[in-house]
Design a protein around this motif. Structure first.
Motif, PDB file in Angstrom:
ATOM      1  N   SER A   1       0.814  -1.219   0.000  1.00  0.00           N
ATOM      2  CA  SER A   1       0.000   0.000   0.000  1.00  0.00           C
ATOM      3  C   SER A   1       0.846   1.267   0.000  1.00  0.00           C
ATOM      4  O   SER A   1       0.350   2.341  -0.353  1.00  0.00           O
ATOM      5  CB  SER A   1      -0.945   0.003   1.203  1.00  0.00           C
ATOM      6  N   ASP A   2       2.131   1.168   0.390  1.00  0.00           N
ATOM      7  CA  ASP A   2       3.009   2.341   0.365  1.00  0.00           C
ATOM      8  C   ASP A   2       3.649   2.539  -1.003  1.00  0.00           C
ATOM      9  O   ASP A   2       4.535   3.387  -1.162  1.00  0.00           O
ATOM     10  CB  ASP A   2       4.100   2.225   1.439  1.00  0.00           C
TER      11      ASP A   2
ATOM     12  N   TRP B   1      13.883   4.036  -7.826  1.00  0.00           N
ATOM     13  CA  TRP B   1      14.017   5.439  -7.443  1.00  0.00           C
ATOM     14  C   TRP B   1      15.017   5.465  -6.288  1.00  0.00           C
ATOM     15  O   TRP B   1      14.753   4.904  -5.243  1.00  0.00           O
ATOM     16  CB  TRP B   1      12.669   6.003  -7.021  1.00  0.00           C
ATOM     17  N   ASP B   2      16.172   6.082  -6.493  1.00  0.00           N
ATOM     18  CA  ASP B   2      17.263   5.998  -5.530  1.00  0.00           C
ATOM     19  C   ASP B   2      17.592   4.530  -5.228  1.00  0.00           C
ATOM     20  O   ASP B   2      17.909   4.169  -4.087  1.00  0.00           O
ATOM     21  CB  ASP B   2      16.921   6.741  -4.237  1.00  0.00           C
ATOM     22  N   PHE B   3      17.449   3.713  -6.246  1.00  0.00           N
ATOM     23  CA  PHE B   3      17.770   2.280  -6.208  1.00  0.00           C
ATOM     24  C   PHE B   3      16.777   1.452  -5.381  1.00  0.00           C
ATOM     25  O   PHE B   3      16.947   0.256  -5.247  1.00  0.00           O
ATOM     26  CB  PHE B   3      19.198   2.026  -5.742  1.00  0.00           C
ATOM     27  N   ARG B   4      15.733   2.074  -4.863  1.00  0.00           N
ATOM     28  CA  ARG B   4      14.651   1.349  -4.204  1.00  0.00           C
ATOM     29  C   ARG B   4      13.549   1.127  -5.235  1.00  0.00           C
ATOM     30  O   ARG B   4      13.270   2.000  -6.067  1.00  0.00           O
ATOM     31  CB  ARG B   4      14.126   2.152  -3.025  1.00  0.00           C
ATOM     32  N   VAL B   5      12.907  -0.047  -5.208  1.00  0.00           N
ATOM     33  CA  VAL B   5      11.857  -0.355  -6.159  1.00  0.00           C
ATOM     34  C   VAL B   5      10.529   0.169  -5.645  1.00  0.00           C
ATOM     35  O   VAL B   5      10.157  -0.044  -4.479  1.00  0.00           O
ATOM     36  CB  VAL B   5      11.788  -1.871  -6.415  1.00  0.00           C
ATOM     37  N   ARG B   6       9.813   0.875  -6.534  1.00  0.00           N
ATOM     38  CA  ARG B   6       8.490   1.376  -6.217  1.00  0.00           C
ATOM     39  C   ARG B   6       7.606   1.270  -7.458  1.00  0.00           C
ATOM     40  O   ARG B   6       8.087   0.937  -8.544  1.00  0.00           O
ATOM     41  CB  ARG B   6       8.550   2.821  -5.718  1.00  0.00           C
ATOM     42  N   PHE B   7       6.338   1.557  -7.313  1.00  0.00           N
ATOM     43  CA  PHE B   7       5.392   1.490  -8.427  1.00  0.00           C
ATOM     44  C   PHE B   7       4.782   2.874  -8.614  1.00  0.00           C
ATOM     45  O   PHE B   7       4.169   3.434  -7.703  1.00  0.00           O
ATOM     46  CB  PHE B   7       4.305   0.449  -8.151  1.00  0.00           C
ATOM     47  N   ASP B   8       4.982   3.418  -9.814  1.00  0.00           N
ATOM     48  CA  ASP B   8       4.489   4.759 -10.122  1.00  0.00           C
ATOM     49  C   ASP B   8       3.780   4.758 -11.470  1.00  0.00           C
ATOM     50  O   ASP B   8       4.057   3.913 -12.340  1.00  0.00           O
ATOM     51  CB  ASP B   8       5.643   5.765 -10.186  1.00  0.00           C
ATOM     52  N   ALA B   9       2.883   5.753 -11.652  1.00  0.00           N
ATOM     53  CA  ALA B   9       2.240   5.940 -12.941  1.00  0.00           C
ATOM     54  C   ALA B   9       3.255   6.484 -13.936  1.00  0.00           C
ATOM     55  O   ALA B   9       4.091   7.323 -13.600  1.00  0.00           O
ATOM     56  CB  ALA B   9       1.062   6.901 -12.799  1.00  0.00           C
ATOM     57  N   ALA B  10       3.201   6.006 -15.150  1.00  0.00           N
ATOM     58  CA  ALA B  10       4.118   6.469 -16.191  1.00  0.00           C
ATOM     59  C   ALA B  10       3.885   7.949 -16.461  1.00  0.00           C
ATOM     60  O   ALA B  10       2.749   8.428 -16.457  1.00  0.00           O
ATOM     61  CB  ALA B  10       3.923   5.661 -17.472  1.00  0.00           C
TER      62      ALA B  10
ATOM     63  N   ALA C   1      12.885  -6.393   1.024  1.00  0.00           N
ATOM     64  CA  ALA C   1      12.588  -5.195   0.244  1.00  0.00           C
ATOM     65  C   ALA C   1      13.244  -5.321  -1.122  1.00  0.00           C
ATOM     66  O   ALA C   1      14.375  -5.813  -1.240  1.00  0.00           O
ATOM     67  CB  ALA C   1      13.097  -3.951   0.960  1.00  0.00           C
ATOM     68  N   LEU C   2      12.536  -4.899  -2.171  1.00  0.00           N
ATOM     69  CA  LEU C   2      13.082  -4.978  -3.524  1.00  0.00           C
ATOM     70  C   LEU C   2      13.922  -3.742  -3.819  1.00  0.00           C
ATOM     71  O   LEU C   2      13.510  -2.610  -3.562  1.00  0.00           O
ATOM     72  CB  LEU C   2      11.955  -5.095  -4.551  1.00  0.00           C
ATOM     73  N   ARG C   3      15.109  -3.991  -4.384  1.00  0.00           N
ATOM     74  CA  ARG C   3      16.049  -2.929  -4.716  1.00  0.00           C
ATOM     75  C   ARG C   3      16.668  -3.226  -6.083  1.00  0.00           C
ATOM     76  O   ARG C   3      16.483  -4.311  -6.636  1.00  0.00           O
ATOM     77  CB  ARG C   3      17.185  -2.858  -3.674  1.00  0.00           C
ATOM     78  N   VAL C   4      17.433  -2.285  -6.630  1.00  0.00           N
ATOM     79  CA  VAL C   4      18.333  -2.600  -7.735  1.00  0.00           C
ATOM     80  C   VAL C   4      19.746  -2.360  -7.213  1.00  0.00           C
ATOM     81  O   VAL C   4      20.153  -1.225  -6.981  1.00  0.00           O
ATOM     82  CB  VAL C   4      18.043  -1.776  -9.011  1.00  0.00           C
TER      83      VAL C   4
END
Length: 452
Positions: free
Chosen positions: A329-330, A377-386, A427-430
């Motif tokens: 949810s975050d 985003w800053d190597f942390r994985v997140r979900f955003d609208a294109a 946590a998912l990262r790159v």
């Protein structure tokens, strides 16, 4: 790029495109990675810290994680095999040239049908009177098809006053060569000159043997005159480094490998702005401290791993098979437990549509049920609208590489080559590739039937 700047670009990008009359749509991405059924193969040849008479062969799908194919793979009948350089000729064979000794006037040649097993061809005597050292021959295949060797030569009594010369093959069997032609403008004491060509410009990376830095020069002709544009520690490579070798990556950027011989380490760095700036150097995983003066050959070959596109899948962790990539949810990415008894919302959070990559149609992007894309985003994985920006498209594109286990896949960041989607504390990262079994397992996923 820092967060405030990226945030501003993300907000302004679509507006600027509208103002400029450019539609902010997610069209078909261009492709530079190989299509399905093919893969990039980077073959590295090097001598080692332990022996100057043995050549080792490695290869890689991503130019970062190299696997030993054979070592030693070639030992010449006499002398050394320092600075081995290979290319694939039009006859289908691989050819190698190398330094035969610390002193003298010859370079060596060998041939292979498979890059692994090599046959000695001959030692070639450079026809310049008084040569005392003949170092670091490198292949350069020009856009007109001519086959050239760039080699560092000196007639001095000590290892000084090197100049770069060009030899051009005058027969297809690579047995006869033109008279040596000096590369004007590179000198008066430069060795290990490596050249690539983009458009009509020749780019030379060469070690200044006096200052111990890698310099950068350009010319409109292979033999020059070259103009030295960058000196000193202009790219952050440091001093007491040598043996620069470049290869182009699948995303169009360039990677340079070089030998930090005084520190006993081997480095790489990337440029995505036509050689102007370079990323912070990283050691070549698993090989730094062992290999010396490598050259890397890029080819497109059959094979590789693929994912089905325009279908829904769930990404199952290889080393935690009860956990799957999810969006919480975050809006951040994790690997969470998912099972048949999980709620519909949890199952939906672990289900993604696999799409052709927004930045490269031969790579992949992943969209959740809310229409958001998996991006870093800053190597942390997140979900955003294109948002239609180039930055977002690259952040949301991942190229498939072989995973840790059969049938699994590792997903390499498109715009940060060498970084992989992986879980750390769930946590998912790159993160930057590490030559450990733990990292390879953490960064491997199996695309399975969707939970929702």
């Amino acid at each position: 790029m820092n967060r405030p700047v990226r945030t501003l670009l993300a907000l302004l990008g679509p507006l600027l495109m509208v103002l400029l009359g450019v539609p902010a749509l997610q069209g078909t991405a261009s492709a530079s990675a190989p299509p399905a059924g093919q893969t990039t193969r980077y073959t590295m040849t090097a001598f080692t810290n332990s022996s100057e008479s043995n050549m080792y062969v490695y290869d890689s799908a991503d130019a970062t994680a190299f696997t030993l194919r054979k070592g030693p793979a070639y030992t010449p009948p006499s002398g050394l095999i320092r600075d081995p350089s290979i290319f694939r000729h039009t006859d289908g064979f691989y050819y190698m040239t190398y330094t035969t000794n610390w002193t003298g006037n010859t370079i060596g040649f060998a041939r292979s049908a498979d890059r692994v097993d090599w046959t000695f061809l001959y030692d070639y005597t450079i026809p310049i009177s008084g040569l005392t050292r003949t170092w670091a021959p490198e292949w350069f295949i020009d856009t007109d098809g001519s086959v050239n060797v760039i080699v560092s030569l000196t007639t001095a009594s000590t290892a000084t006053h090197f100049s770069a010369y060009k030899l051009t093959a005058t027969d297809s069997a690579l047995t006869t060569w033109s008279a040596p032609a000096q590369l004007s403008g590179i000198g008066p004491n430069n060795i290990d000159t490596f050249i690539v060509k983009t458009g009509s410009t020749y780019h030379a990376f060469t070690k200044n043997e006096t200052t111990k830095y890698v310099e950068y020069a350009t010319a409109s002709s292979l033999t020059g005159p070259y103009t030295i544009l960058k000196t000193g520690d202009w790219a952050g490579f440091g001093s007491w480094v040598e043996g620069p070798a470049l290869v182009q990556l699948d995303n169009g950027g360039w990677r340079i490998y070089y030998d930090g011989y005084r520190a006993g380490k081997y480095w790489y760095s990337d440029s995505f702005d036509h050689f102007a700036t370079w990323s912070t150097p990283n050691e070549v995983p698993g090989l730094s401290g062992f290999i010396r003066h490598a050259t890397v050959l890029k080819e497109t070959v059959p094979g590789g791993v693929t994912l089905p596109t325009n279908t829904t899948r769930s990404l199952q962790s290889v080393n935690f098979p009860g956990r799957y990539a999810v969006v919480r949810s975050d809006s951040l990415g994790y690997v969470d437990p998912v099972s048949a008894s999980s709620s519909t919302a949890v199952k939906q959070s672990a289900t993604f549509t696999v799409l052709p990559g927004l930045a490269d149609a031969n790579c992949y992007s992943f969209r959740d049920s809310a229409g958001r894309y998996l991006r870093h985003w800053d190597f942390r994985v997140r979900f955003d609208a294109a948002n239609g920006t180039d930055t977002f498209n690259k952040d949301a594109t991942y190229c498939a590489r072989p995973g840790r286990t059969s049938g699994s896949v590792s997903l390499e960041s498109y715009n940060y080559p060498g970084r992989y989607l992986r879980h750390y504390n769930y946590a998912l990262r790159v993160d930057l590739y590490q030559n450990t079994d733990t990292f390879r397992a953490d960064s491997s996923f199996t695309a399975v039937s969707p939970w929702a």
